[in-house]
Every structure is written in C-alpha cells, then in structure tokens.
Design a protein around this motif. Structure first.
Motif, short mmCIF file in Angstrom:
data_model
loop_
_atom_site.label_atom_id
_atom_site.label_comp_id
_atom_site.label_asym_id
_atom_site.label_seq_id
_atom_site.Cartn_x
_atom_site.Cartn_y
_atom_site.Cartn_z
N TYR A 1 0.85 -1.19 0.00
CA TYR A 1 0.00 0.00 0.00
C TYR A 1 0.88 1.24 0.00
CZ TYR A 1 -3.47 -3.38 1.62
OH TYR A 1 -4.28 -4.48 1.73
N SER B 1 0.20 5.53 0.40
CA SER B 1 -0.80 6.56 0.67
C SER B 1 -0.12 7.92 0.73
CB SER B 1 -1.51 6.31 2.01
OG SER B 1 -2.09 5.02 2.04
N LEU C 1 -6.14 12.59 3.73
CA LEU C 1 -5.77 11.61 2.72
C LEU C 1 -6.06 12.14 1.32
CD1 LEU C 1 -4.82 8.68 2.04
CD2 LEU C 1 -7.23 8.01 2.16
N ALA D 1 -4.71 6.61 -2.24
CA ALA D 1 -3.95 5.42 -1.87
C ALA D 1 -3.86 4.49 -3.07
CB ALA D 1 -4.61 4.70 -0.70
N SER E 1 -2.47 0.35 -4.26
CA SER E 1 -2.11 -0.97 -3.73
C SER E 1 -1.72 -1.87 -4.88
CB SER E 1 -3.28 -1.58 -2.96
OG SER E 1 -4.40 -1.78 -3.82
#
Length: 540
Positions: A372, A374, A381, A384, A386
């Motif tokens: 991950y 971010s 935030l 993100a 992955s």
C-alpha cells in the motif's frame, strides 16, 4: 536494418530496440520499380502533384566465394539524402543480378551472402557511400571479405553469439545496418568509395561462455570505410572482471540467468547482449572489454523469473574487478538514479522501490503479499494505491495547487521462510508547492549493508558491523539527526545503536532468530523519514 536477425537463433535478451527505417519495400524477381514506392499526395508529375524526381537504374551483381551466383543473399539499399532519403528497398532475383530504379541521392547498401551450411558462415558486405547520380552497376563479391576473428584468452571458451553494427552519417542523417550471428563464422568487407572522414562508425560485440562464466568482448571502429575483416586476440590484461554473485536462501537451491550488454549511451549504439546461466548460490565471472564502456546486467533466478534485478552502467576498467550480489538481504527501500519522488505542476509521482536487494539492485516485480502507498496533504488523505505498482514503489497522485505539508506512507509485506524482510514500513514528510516544471521532492532512504552469506545469514551470537548509508536529500552532509535501532523479537522491542564511522554494531541473536532494523532521520530542511525493515536478516 538487420540482414541476419530473422535467422539468428540467439536467445539473449536485450532491452535496447534497434532503430527502424521509415519505409520498407520488398522487391521480387523480374521487377524493376521506379519512383513511387512510398505514398504521395498526388501522382508524381500529375496535376497538383510534386515534380517527378530524377531517377537512375541501380544494378547489383552478387557473387559467392567461387565467383558464381550465391545460393542465398539478402540485400538492402537505404536512402540517406535526396528524394529517396526515407526509402529502403530489398531487391532480389534468383540469378544473383537485380535492378532497381531509385531517385538521385546518397544511399547505404548492405548485402549478406550465405549458404545453408552453418560452417560456411556469412559474407557481409557494406557500401556506406553509394552516390546514385547516373545508371550504376555494383558488384557484391564474397571473395573480397576477410574473417572477423575476435577471441578471448581462454581458448576453451565456447562462442555464444555476436552482432556487428554500422552507422553512416551524411548531411545530418544517420542510417544503420546490422548483422547478428549465432555462429563464429562471419566475414566482412567494405565496398565502394570512401565516405567522409569519421562518418562511418562500426562496432562488434561477441559473447563466449566458460564453466565459470564467460567473456563479453567489444571492438569499435570510426573512419571513412566499413571494416574489411576484424582480428584481435585479447589478453587477460586488456579485460576487466565482472563478478556476479547469485544468492539463495537456506535450502533454496536453484539456477539463475543473467544478461550482459553494453550500457546505452552516445558511444554504445544498438547492440546484442549475451546470456549466461549459473547455479544458486554461486559466483560467475565474466571478463569484459573496457573499450565498449560501462555494462548493463540483468539477473533473474529460476524461482521467480519475473523478479528481475538490474545493475546499469557498471564500469570495469582493465585489470579491475566489479562485484555485484543479486537477491541477497537486506531488502529495503532504495532511491533510483534521478528523482525518487517528483512533482510536476500538481502531480506527485513516486518511484521508490521498497524491496531493493542488499546491493541496491531494483526489481520491476518483487515478490510480495500486500503493498500500500498513501499520500496525505495537511493530514488529509489525498489517495492510496495498492498491488504490484505499490510494491515496486510506483504511484502518482493529483494534489490541490499551492504549498502544503505532505506525508507519504508505504508498506509492503511478504512471507519469507528464509527470514529475509517480511515487512517494510516507510514514511516521509516534506513540504511541497505547485511547480512550473518537474522538480525533485526532498526525500531520503537509509540503506543497511551487513556482510551476509549467500544464504542471507550472519553468524549467530556474534557482533557484526552494519554499514549505514543515506541516499537522497539528506545525503552528503545534509543530515540533522539520524537514529538507528535493532530488534531481535520481530519489532516488539527495540535497542538504539550509535552510528559510528558510518556504521552500527549489531549483536546477533541465537540461530534461527532474525534481526530487524529501523532508521529515523531528519534532514537540515526539516524533512523526515521513519523506515522499518522487519526480519532484515537471519542469524545462523
């Protein structure tokens, strides 16, 4: 283009792609085409169309080593300057005599004459200067060629593959010819008048294998003519030593393949690489010619062919040795050449591999379970990512304009029976504002480089020195503070270690236990890094 590549059985891979010419027209027996092989807006000389260029007939006679029509040949005529500058034709007739009508101008001619008997080899004849300003006859005669005889000092070495390449430049345009061979039976010759001084550049690369590695030999030539033959028998003193160490975890015996080729650059040109195999764990030795400049190495083990490691631009002067170990701990973040994190306008792009091996070699597809990445802006935030890209350290985020404080956080986990890096956590903080052009974002990483066995282990119960290296914005004296800690219980507790003379001393645990490492860094501008590597290496 290459006259031999389609027939080559060479299995070596190469990341550099040979240049392709703009137009290719195949000519068949009995056809004498005129101008018009490329598409035009209107018929030449027709209403609204361009004036038909001045053309001439080019006749090419092909003779084999006995003075007869060759069993097989491939000939290419490529425009360099004039109306036919973008034209490439491959005239052919079974009689060995072929004609083609082409616009006035400068051309490059190359011809490959061969039989179906591999032992006979090929005769590659190149005319780098063919000025077509009248009806012209050219004779391509295999009896004018001389052998290419480039050999290593070890006479027991087995030939793997080779490639000869030529570039000719005229009036700012460059054209290329090449031939790739899987047998050491190439003969070459120059044809026709000399070109301008220094306008012809030619090079030859060949690869040879031995029981312990092999040879990567390269020779270059610049002048006004193509080569007629090439002979050089190397001595050990002329070569550099490239030592390739392939690691394997406990009980993980296997094999690996590595490729060696000249690194891209102004003087390297297109080329072919040599492919070698080795057992794991083991060391292979390849002797290389410094004349070809630095070398690129690609390494992949049989347990995961997709997990390829790259060592680019390895310089090995004559008489010196460069050693690279692939696939050994500590697997941890590393900064690639250039910018690990970059901001272009309001896009922030990251390229920080989280699982580079102990020598810092980066993999495009490292094995992982979860990954991950971010990005936070002023604690909020932004986005993100992955998956595989996150494991390889690749991500891009669009951020609001203006200046703000950012935190970039990355995590990758994986199973590692050998105890080699089961988790990496890295967190960076920095300030960033909108940029007018691509600009580096100030981030750093810390590399740990203990001396480990090929199985990725260190002696149990002993104290070892672990060099600590800072890469990135905090390198070269820009560290405000750096603390390093070690854990022998999987990160449950940590012990601070003083950094002295660029290293820390770690007391290894009992056999079977692992050592985890952590670094906390602040640079002189206040940017920070918090980096943890769980199960960095194992005691044995």
């Amino acid at each position: 283009m290459s006259t031999e590549s389609a027939r080559s059985t060479n299995s070596a891979s190469r990341r550099h792609v040979l240049r392709a010419l703009a137009v290719a027209v195949t000519l068949v027996a009995g056809v004498t085409p005129g101008w018009g092989g490329t598409a035009l807006a209107a018929e030449p000389g027709g209403p609204g169309g361009p004036a038909e260029p001045e053309t001439y007939t080019l006749t090419i006679r092909h003779l084999d080593r006995s003075g007869q029509a060759p069993a097989h040949y491939r000939t290419s005529v490529t425009g360099i300057s004039g109306p036919g500058a973008s034209l490439s034709v491959q005239p052919h007739d079974a009689s060995g005599v072929t004609t083609v009508r082409l616009p006035k101008g400068r051309y490059l001619l190359e011809s490959d004459l061969y039989t179906n008997d591999v032992a006979d080899g090929d005769d590659w004849i190149v005319q780098p200067r063919l000025d077509l300003d009248h009806d012209t006859t050219v004779t391509v005669d295999a009896r004018t060629t001389a052998p290419v005889d480039l050999r290593p000092p070890d006479r027991s070495a087995a030939f793997v593959t080779s490639g000869m390449f030529l570039e000719v430049t005229h009036q700012g345009a460059t054209r290329m010819a090449s031939i790739v061979k899987a047998t050491p039976t190439l003969r070459v010759a120059h044809l026709g008048p000399e070109a301008e001084a220094g306008s012809v550049r030619q090079w030859f690369d060949s690869y040879w294998s031995t029981a312990t590695g092999g040879y990567a030999l390269g020779r270059t030539h610049t002048g006004s003519r193509a080569l007629t033959g090439l002979a050089h028998h190397y001595t050990a003193r002329e070569l550099g030593t490239l030592r390739i160490r392939g690691a394997a975890g406990p009980g993980a015996e296997g094999s690996a393949v590595f490729d060696v080729s000249p690194a891209p650059g102004p003087s390297a040109g297109s080329t072919v690489g040599g492919s070698f195999s080795m057992s794991l764990p083991a060391t292979a030795t390849v002797y290389v010619t410094p004349e070809r400049g630095p070398w690129d190495v690609t390494f992949a083990a049989s347990d995961n062919w997709k997990n390829r490691y790259f060592a680019d631009g390895v310089a090995v002067p004559a008489g010196e040795t460069a050693t690279h170990t692939f696939g050994n701990p500590v697997f941890a973040p590393a900064l690639p050449p250039g910018r690990g994190v970059e901001r272009d306008g309001d896009t922030i792009t990251t390229r920080i591999p989280l699982l580079a091996d102990g020598d810092g070699h980066m993999s495009a597809a490292p094995p992982f379970d979860t990954a991950y990445t971010s990005l936070f802006r002023d604690g909020v935030l932004v986005g993100a990512r992955s998956g595989a890209d996150a494991a390889a350290g690749r991500a891009a985020f669009t951020v609001p304009p203006g200046r703000a404080s950012y935190r970039l956080a990355a995590t990758v986990t994986r199973k590692a029976a050998s105890g080699a890096t089961t988790r990496v956590n890295a967190s960076w903080t920095f300030a960033s504002a909108t940029t007018a052009r691509p600009a580096a974002v100030p981030v750093s990483v810390v590399r740990f480089s203990p001396g480990l066995s090929p199985a990725g282990t260190a002696p149990a119960g002993s104290a070892i020195r672990v060099p600590v290296t800072v890469q990135g914005a905090a390198a070269e004296g820009r560290v405000r503070s750096l603390t390093v800690s070690a854990s022998t219980d999987g990160g449950a507790s940590w012990t601070g270690l003083p950094v002295e003379a660029g290293a820390v001393t770690v007391q290894n645990p009992a056999a079977g236990a692992t050592v985890s490492l952590r670094a906390e860094l602040t640079d002189t501008d206040g940017n920070t890094l918090d980096q943890t590597v769980l199960d960095a290496y194992r005691a044995e």
